[in-house]
Enzyme design. Structure first.
Site, mmCIF file in Angstrom:
data_model
loop_
_atom_site.group_PDB
_atom_site.id
_atom_site.type_symbol
_atom_site.label_atom_id
_atom_site.label_comp_id
_atom_site.label_asym_id
_atom_site.label_seq_id
_atom_site.Cartn_x
_atom_site.Cartn_y
_atom_site.Cartn_z
ATOM 1 N N CYS A 161 1.192 2.315 28.892
ATOM 2 C CA CYS A 161 2.225 3.360 28.902
ATOM 3 C C CYS A 161 2.649 3.685 27.473
ATOM 4 O O CYS A 161 2.909 4.843 27.124
ATOM 5 C CB CYS A 161 3.435 2.899 29.703
ATOM 6 S SG CYS A 161 3.103 2.477 31.420
ATOM 7 N N HIS B 128 3.770 6.867 25.126
ATOM 8 C CA HIS B 128 5.236 6.908 25.088
ATOM 9 C C HIS B 128 5.839 5.774 24.270
ATOM 10 O O HIS B 128 6.945 5.320 24.573
ATOM 11 C CB HIS B 128 5.784 6.854 26.518
ATOM 12 C CG HIS B 128 5.399 8.028 27.358
ATOM 13 N ND1 HIS B 128 5.959 9.279 27.207
ATOM 14 C CD2 HIS B 128 4.476 8.147 28.359
ATOM 15 C CE1 HIS B 128 5.429 10.115 28.084
ATOM 16 N NE2 HIS B 128 4.522 9.463 28.785
ATOM 17 N N ARG C 17 4.908 10.288 39.890
ATOM 18 C CA ARG C 17 4.730 10.414 38.443
ATOM 19 C C ARG C 17 4.042 9.177 37.859
ATOM 20 O O ARG C 17 3.133 9.281 37.026
ATOM 21 C CB ARG C 17 6.091 10.636 37.784
ATOM 22 C CG ARG C 17 6.106 10.705 36.277
ATOM 23 C CD ARG C 17 5.383 11.914 35.758
ATOM 24 N NE ARG C 17 3.967 11.673 35.549
ATOM 25 C CZ ARG C 17 3.088 12.579 35.185
ATOM 26 N NH1 ARG C 17 3.460 13.837 35.027
ATOM 27 N NH2 ARG C 17 1.817 12.284 35.013
ATOM 28 N N CYS D 292 0.266 8.954 36.227
ATOM 29 C CA CYS D 292 0.017 8.426 34.877
ATOM 30 C C CYS D 292 -1.149 7.438 34.902
ATOM 31 O O CYS D 292 -2.004 7.450 34.012
ATOM 32 C CB CYS D 292 1.269 7.753 34.328
ATOM 33 S SG CYS D 292 2.502 8.901 33.679
#
Length: 241
Positions: free
Chosen positions: A150, A154, A198, A202
């Site tokens: 992730c 991000h 969501r 991802c």
């Protein structure tokens, strides 16, 4: 001549920054425009109907479900999620363009009842603390064929996809506005989507196997993100690009 050349070089060096700033301003204008004409309320109304609809073998509605604040209490309940519950629903959790899922309508209605309430996810229960720790580890865990995590997208400022800025979700400033606006209506495909979708999407984009609905993994990641961004007033359901 030397002075003119120096000025030309300085202008050229600043051009990418100016273009990036212009793009950011235009994206912000676009986001405001789609938010002003969002059909989110239609999904809320459908969810409200489903919440009170009597169905199933017991001809019962969901009106007395306990989402953490007592039987039938919705006001502020979404703002205190994720938290630990013993039960879960797993049938038809994601809809498509032909047939939306009832879970999406219900999430729109339930979430809307927490508008204005500060995001305050559960942290006191041992399972909530364990979910946060697992989510924090998963956020930075690199895996899959592309060796992604992730944090690859991000984890640091200045990253973007197709001119869309990627928030730093390991920070309070980055995570707060995100967790405070899901679930959301997606303009790009005219569908209402949940936070679970969501996270699943991802993983798909990282070329990893899609997580099982309400798995420990997705609950842990949602817990980590929400605890990281806690304090923002809930202002969803949101409208996304």
């Amino acid at each position: 001549m030397q002075r003119i050349a120096a000025l030309a070089l300085a202008a050229a060096a600043g051009a990418p920054c100016a273009l990036a700033q212009d793009a950011k301003t235009e994206i912000e204008k676009y986001q405001q425009m789609i938010a002003d004409s969002s059909p989110v309320e239609l999904f809320e109304l459908q969810g409200e109907t489903l919440w009170s609809k009597r169905q199933g073998p017991k001809d019962a509605s969901l009106e007395q479900c306990d989402l953490g604040l007592g039987a039938g209490v919705l006001k502020g309940a979404y703002a205190q999620l994720p938290r630990y519950f013993r039960d879960e629903a797993t049938k038809r959790v994601f809809g498509n363009e032909d047939r939306p899922s009832e879970m999406e309508y219900l999430s729109a209605y339930i979430a809307a009842q927490s508008r204005g309430a500060p995001m305050a996810p559960g942290t006191a229960h041992p399972k909530e603390a364990a979910a946060y720790e697992l989510g924090r580890k998963l956020f930075f865990y690199r895996a899959g064929p592309w060796d992604f995590s992730c944090a690859s997208c991000h984890g640091e400022p200045g990253k973007r996809i197709r001119m869309q800025e990627l928030p730093v979700l390991s920070s309070r400033a980055g995570a707060g506005p995100v967790v405070a606006t899901w679930p959301a209506y997606r303009v790009s495909n005219s569908q209402f989507k949940t936070m679970q979708w969501r996270i699943n999407d991802c993983y798909r984009q990282m070329r990893m196997p899609e997580p099982t609905y309400a798995s420990d993994l997705t609950i842990a990641l949602a817990t980590y993100l929400t605890v990281t961004g806690k304090g923002d007033p809930y202002r969803g359901p949101g409208t996304k690009r």
